[in-house]
Motif scaffolding. Structure first.
Motif, PDB file in Angstrom:
ATOM      1  N   ASP A 190      24.032 -48.352 -11.087  1.00 16.76           N
ATOM      2  CA  ASP A 190      22.875 -48.934 -10.404  1.00 16.76           C
ATOM      3  C   ASP A 190      21.647 -48.042 -10.529  1.00 16.76           C
ATOM      4  O   ASP A 190      20.531 -48.529 -10.776  1.00 16.76           O
ATOM      5  CB  ASP A 190      23.204 -49.148  -8.920  1.00 16.76           C
ATOM      6  N   MET A 191      21.841 -46.747 -10.348  1.00 20.62           N
ATOM      7  CA  MET A 191      20.713 -45.820 -10.442  1.00 20.62           C
ATOM      8  C   MET A 191      20.113 -45.827 -11.838  1.00 20.62           C
ATOM      9  O   MET A 191      18.891 -45.827 -12.008  1.00 20.62           O
ATOM     10  CB  MET A 191      21.167 -44.412 -10.074  1.00 20.62           C
ATOM     11  N   MET A 192      20.974 -45.830 -12.848  1.00 20.06           N
ATOM     12  CA  MET A 192      20.477 -45.802 -14.219  1.00 20.06           C
ATOM     13  C   MET A 192      19.726 -47.087 -14.551  1.00 20.06           C
ATOM     14  O   MET A 192      18.666 -47.053 -15.191  1.00 20.06           O
ATOM     15  CB  MET A 192      21.624 -45.569 -15.201  1.00 20.06           C
ATOM     16  N   MET A 193      20.258 -48.236 -14.100  1.00 20.26           N
ATOM     17  CA  MET A 193      19.576 -49.497 -14.374  1.00 20.26           C
ATOM     18  C   MET A 193      18.231 -49.566 -13.655  1.00 20.26           C
ATOM     19  O   MET A 193      17.240 -50.042 -14.219  1.00 20.26           O
ATOM     20  CB  MET A 193      20.465 -50.663 -13.954  1.00 20.26           C
TER      21      MET A 193
ATOM     22  N   THR B  97       2.868 -46.508 -20.793  1.00 21.98           N
ATOM     23  CA  THR B  97       1.695 -45.744 -20.370  1.00 21.98           C
ATOM     24  C   THR B  97       1.962 -44.241 -20.349  1.00 21.98           C
ATOM     25  O   THR B  97       1.039 -43.447 -20.177  1.00 21.98           O
ATOM     26  CB  THR B  97       1.266 -46.163 -18.952  1.00 21.98           C
ATOM     27  N   GLY B  98       3.243 -43.864 -20.473  1.00 17.30           N
ATOM     28  CA  GLY B  98       3.634 -42.463 -20.348  1.00 17.30           C
ATOM     29  C   GLY B  98       4.102 -42.102 -18.960  1.00 17.30           C
ATOM     30  O   GLY B  98       4.596 -40.988 -18.736  1.00 17.30           O
ATOM     31  N   HIS B  99       3.975 -43.043 -18.014  1.00 16.69           N
ATOM     32  CA  HIS B  99       4.386 -42.786 -16.627  1.00 16.69           C
ATOM     33  C   HIS B  99       5.911 -42.890 -16.500  1.00 16.69           C
ATOM     34  O   HIS B  99       6.532 -43.794 -17.060  1.00 16.69           O
ATOM     35  CB  HIS B  99       3.723 -43.790 -15.691  1.00 16.69           C
ATOM     36  N   VAL B 100       6.506 -41.960 -15.751  1.00 15.48           N
ATOM     37  CA  VAL B 100       7.940 -41.988 -15.457  1.00 15.48           C
ATOM     38  C   VAL B 100       8.109 -42.409 -13.999  1.00 15.48           C
ATOM     39  O   VAL B 100       7.626 -41.713 -13.089  1.00 15.48           O
ATOM     40  CB  VAL B 100       8.591 -40.614 -15.687  1.00 15.48           C
ATOM     41  N   PRO B 101       8.769 -43.532 -13.726  1.00 14.42           N
ATOM     42  CA  PRO B 101       8.943 -43.993 -12.343  1.00 14.42           C
ATOM     43  C   PRO B 101       9.723 -42.983 -11.508  1.00 14.42           C
ATOM     44  O   PRO B 101      10.548 -42.219 -12.023  1.00 14.42           O
ATOM     45  CB  PRO B 101       9.737 -45.302 -12.497  1.00 14.42           C
ATOM     46  N   SER B 102       9.471 -43.000 -10.210  1.00 17.87           N
ATOM     47  CA  SER B 102      10.164 -42.071  -9.313  1.00 17.87           C
ATOM     48  C   SER B 102      11.669 -42.308  -9.318  1.00 17.87           C
ATOM     49  O   SER B 102      12.447 -41.389  -9.041  1.00 17.87           O
ATOM     50  CB  SER B 102       9.619 -42.212  -7.893  1.00 17.87           C
ATOM     51  N   SER B 103      12.100 -43.525  -9.641  1.00 15.38           N
ATOM     52  CA  SER B 103      13.532 -43.830  -9.686  1.00 15.38           C
ATOM     53  C   SER B 103      14.238 -43.103 -10.818  1.00 15.38           C
ATOM     54  O   SER B 103      15.476 -43.095 -10.881  1.00 15.38           O
ATOM     55  CB  SER B 103      13.753 -45.342  -9.830  1.00 15.38           C
ATOM     56  N   CYS B 104      13.489 -42.483 -11.714  1.00 12.84           N
ATOM     57  CA  CYS B 104      14.075 -41.742 -12.835  1.00 12.84           C
ATOM     58  C   CYS B 104      14.111 -40.238 -12.586  1.00 12.84           C
ATOM     59  O   CYS B 104      14.556 -39.484 -13.466  1.00 12.84           O
ATOM     60  CB  CYS B 104      13.277 -42.009 -14.109  1.00 12.84           C
ATOM     61  N   SER B 105      13.660 -39.786 -11.438  1.00 11.51           N
ATOM     62  CA  SER B 105      13.536 -38.348 -11.211  1.00 11.51           C
ATOM     63  C   SER B 105      14.842 -37.716 -10.760  1.00 11.51           C
ATOM     64  O   SER B 105      15.611 -38.312  -9.997  1.00 11.51           O
ATOM     65  CB  SER B 105      12.464 -38.076 -10.143  1.00 11.51           C
ATOM     66  N   GLY B 106      15.101 -36.504 -11.253  1.00 12.70           N
ATOM     67  CA  GLY B 106      16.200 -35.696 -10.766  1.00 12.70           C
ATOM     68  C   GLY B 106      17.568 -36.272 -10.991  1.00 12.70           C
ATOM     69  O   GLY B 106      18.435 -36.205 -10.118  1.00 12.70           O
ATOM     70  N   MET B 107      17.824 -36.821 -12.185  1.00 12.74           N
ATOM     71  CA  MET B 107      19.132 -37.401 -12.466  1.00 12.74           C
ATOM     72  C   MET B 107      19.565 -37.055 -13.884  1.00 12.74           C
ATOM     73  O   MET B 107      18.942 -36.231 -14.555  1.00 12.74           O
ATOM     74  CB  MET B 107      19.121 -38.912 -12.226  1.00 12.74           C
ATOM     75  N   GLN B 108      20.639 -37.677 -14.338  1.00 12.41           N
ATOM     76  CA  GLN B 108      21.108 -37.503 -15.706  1.00 12.41           C
ATOM     77  C   GLN B 108      21.368 -38.883 -16.284  1.00 12.41           C
ATOM     78  O   GLN B 108      22.143 -39.663 -15.729  1.00 12.41           O
ATOM     79  CB  GLN B 108      22.383 -36.652 -15.743  1.00 12.41           C
ATOM     80  N   LEU B 109      20.708 -39.196 -17.385  1.00 14.25           N
ATOM     81  CA  LEU B 109      20.812 -40.505 -18.018  1.00 14.25           C
ATOM     82  C   LEU B 109      21.714 -40.432 -19.238  1.00 14.25           C
ATOM     83  O   LEU B 109      21.515 -39.577 -20.101  1.00 14.25           O
ATOM     84  CB  LEU B 109      19.426 -40.994 -18.446  1.00 14.25           C
ATOM     85  N   HIS B 110      22.684 -41.325 -19.316  1.00 14.01           N
ATOM     86  CA  HIS B 110      23.571 -41.423 -20.474  1.00 14.01           C
ATOM     87  C   HIS B 110      23.150 -42.649 -21.277  1.00 14.01           C
ATOM     88  O   HIS B 110      23.370 -43.787 -20.850  1.00 14.01           O
ATOM     89  CB  HIS B 110      25.027 -41.528 -20.025  1.00 14.01           C
ATOM     90  N   ILE B 111      22.532 -42.420 -22.423  1.00 13.00           N
ATOM     91  CA  ILE B 111      21.931 -43.488 -23.215  1.00 13.00           C
ATOM     92  C   ILE B 111      22.771 -43.772 -24.457  1.00 13.00           C
ATOM     93  O   ILE B 111      22.905 -42.907 -25.330  1.00 13.00           O
ATOM     94  CB  ILE B 111      20.495 -43.110 -23.650  1.00 13.00           C
ATOM     95  N   PRO B 112      23.357 -44.975 -24.584  1.00 13.48           N
ATOM     96  CA  PRO B 112      24.053 -45.332 -25.821  1.00 13.48           C
ATOM     97  C   PRO B 112      23.092 -45.295 -27.004  1.00 13.48           C
ATOM     98  O   PRO B 112      21.924 -45.677 -26.884  1.00 13.48           O
ATOM     99  CB  PRO B 112      24.560 -46.751 -25.547  1.00 13.48           C
ATOM    100  N   GLU B 113      23.600 -44.850 -28.152  1.00 13.66           N
ATOM    101  CA  GLU B 113      22.722 -44.661 -29.308  1.00 13.66           C
ATOM    102  C   GLU B 113      21.989 -45.933 -29.722  1.00 13.66           C
ATOM    103  O   GLU B 113      20.858 -45.869 -30.187  1.00 13.66           O
ATOM    104  CB  GLU B 113      23.529 -44.122 -30.493  1.00 13.66           C
ATOM    105  N   GLY B 114      22.608 -47.093 -29.542  1.00 11.33           N
ATOM    106  CA  GLY B 114      21.959 -48.335 -29.942  1.00 11.33           C
ATOM    107  C   GLY B 114      20.871 -48.792 -28.991  1.00 11.33           C
ATOM    108  O   GLY B 114      19.995 -49.576 -29.363  1.00 11.33           O
TER     109      GLY B 114
END
Length: 338
Positions: free
Chosen positions: A236-239, A251-268
Motif C-alpha cells: 500500500d505504501m509503495m502504491m 515536475t521534479g517534485h517528490v510527494p511526501s508519501s515517498c519520503s523515508g522508505m525503500q522502494l522495490h522497483i521491478p525492472e520492467g
C-alpha cells in the motif's frame, strides 16, 4: 477622436489561439523532457549497491513457480553449501560485498521470531506445520536442509547438515550489530507488527537507523505507528508513493508519501517512472528513500544472479541491485556503477 480599430478576421483569431495553445504544449513537453531525461542528468559514480536476498543460499528455476511450489525440490546443482536465512549465509553475503542483507521472520508459538522463509515447514525441514506451531527451541532442533534436492529426490545434499541452523531474530541482530539489514514480515497479521515493534523498540536509535522492514500492509502499519522513525515499506505504501509520483514527478517534485522508505522497483516498471533511472534515484535519495531494482516482475525471488543479467540494470541507476548470488555478482555490480 481616437482612430477606429478593426478586429482581426475570425480565421486569424483562431490561428492565434491555436498557435498559443500549440506553443504552450511544446513548451510543457520540452520542460518535461529536459527535467526528466537521463541525457542531461548528472550520473554519480560508485553509488550502486548490492542487496543480498536471504543472504547467500541455493537458487532454483523460476519457470512455473507458484505460491504453493516447494522450491527446495527444484534447486540448481549446488555450487556452494550455504543455505538461505542462516547466519552463515548472511555472513557470506556481507563478505562477498553485499551492502544490505534481506531475511524473513515468522512468529513462533512462544512469541519469538524465527528467521525462515516459508509459512509451512514441510518443504525444507523435517518438521510439519507452521512456525507458529512450534517454540523457538523446537524450531532450532529442526533440519532446515532436509528437503533440498537438485535431482528430483535422487539425492538430498544438505540433509543432516542443517540441524540447528535456523536462527532467531535476536541472534541475527547480535551477529551483525552494524550491518544494514532488511527484515521481511511474511504474514499480514497486525499482531506480528506489534510484537516486532516490542522487540525493535529496545534497540538504540543508531541501530534502528540500519534496519528496514517490509511486508504485509497490516503488520507494517502497526509497526509504523509504534516506530515512526523506522524505515518501512508495504505494498500500500509503495502504491501510494508511485501513483502520486506519476502524477507530479514530471515536475521534479517528490510527494511526501515517498519520503523515508525503500522502494522495490521491478525492472520492467522502472522506465515508466519520471526520470528513470538516474534522476529518479537521485530524487528519491534526496527524500531519504532508497531504490532497489529487482529482476523480472519482482515476484518469486527473482534477482540479477549472473553476470549476463547485469546488462539489464540500466546505466545511471545508483540504488541497490537485488541478487540471490552476491558471491557471483557483487563485484560486477560495483564495477558497472552508474
Amino acid at each position: 477622436m481616437p482612430p477606429e480599430t478593426t478586429a482581426p478576421p475570425p480565421g486569424r483569431r483562431r490561428f492565434r489561439k491555436r498557435f498559443a495553445a500549440g506553443t504552450a504544449v511544446l513548451c510543457t513537453a520540452a520542460f518535461m523532457w529536459v527535467n526528466n531525461t537521463d541525457v542531461l542528468a548528472y550520473h554519480s559514480a560508485g553509488e550502486r549497491g548490492v542487496l543480498a536476498h536471504r543472504g547467500l543460499g541455493q537458487t532454483f528455476g523460476h519457470e512455473g513457480v507458484g505460491n504453493d511450489t516447494c522450491t527446495a525440490e527444484r534447486i540448481h546443482e549446488p555450487e556452494h553449501d550455504f543455505l538461505e536465512n542462516t547466519v552463515r549465509g548472511m555472513r557470506a553475503a556481507f563478505d562477498a560485498g553485499a551492502d544490505q542483507v534481506e531475511f524473513d521472520v515468522h512468529m513462533t508459538a512462544d512469541d519469538r521470531f524465527a528467521v525462515f522463509h516459508d509459512w509451512e515447514l514441510d518443504c525444507r525441514t523435517d518438521l510439519s506445520g507452521t512456525t507458529r506451531d512450534f517454540t523457538l527451541a523446537e524450531l532450532k532442533r529442526a533440519d532446515i536442509g532436509y528437503g533440498y534436492t537438485a535431482d528430483g529426490g535422487g539425492t538430498y545434499p544438505f540433509r543432516g547438515a542443517g540441524v540447528g541452523l535456523m536462527p532467531s531474530l535476536d541472534e541475527v541482530l547480535a551477529e551483525f550489530p552494524e550491518g544494514d539489514l532488511l527484515l521481511h514480515i511474511k504474514s499480514d497479521d497486525p499482531a506480528e507488527g506489534g510484537l516486532l515493534a516490542d522487540r525493535l523498540s529496545a534497540l538504540p536509535a543508531e541501530r534502528l537507523a540500519g534496519l528496514t522492514v517490509y511486508g504485509g500492509d497490516a503488520p507494517i502499519a502497526a509497526l509504523r505507528e509504534r516506530l515512526p522513525e523506522l524505515r518501512v515499506m508495504s505494498k500500500d505504501m509503495m502504491m501510494d508513493c508511485l501513483l502520486a509520483y506519476e502524477a507530479v514527478g514530471w515536475t521534479g517534485h517528490v510527494p511526501s508519501s515517498c519520503s523515508g522508505m525503500q522502494l522495490h522497483i521491478p525492472e520492467g516498471y522502472g522506465p515508466w517512472l519520471w526520470g528513470w533511472p538516474a534522476r529518479f534515484t537521485q530524487r528519491m535519495a534526496a527524500a531519504d528513500t532508497r531504490v532497489v531494482v529487482v529482476a523480472g516482475s519482482g515476484g518469486f525471488s527473482e534477482g540479477f544472479d549472473d553476470i549476463g543479467s547485469l546488462e539489464r540494470v540500466p546505466d545511471g541507476f545508483t540504488g541497490l541491485v537485488w541478487t540471490n548470488r552476491a558471491d557471483e555478482t557483487a563485484a560486477a555490480i560495483r564495477d558497472r556503477s552508474g
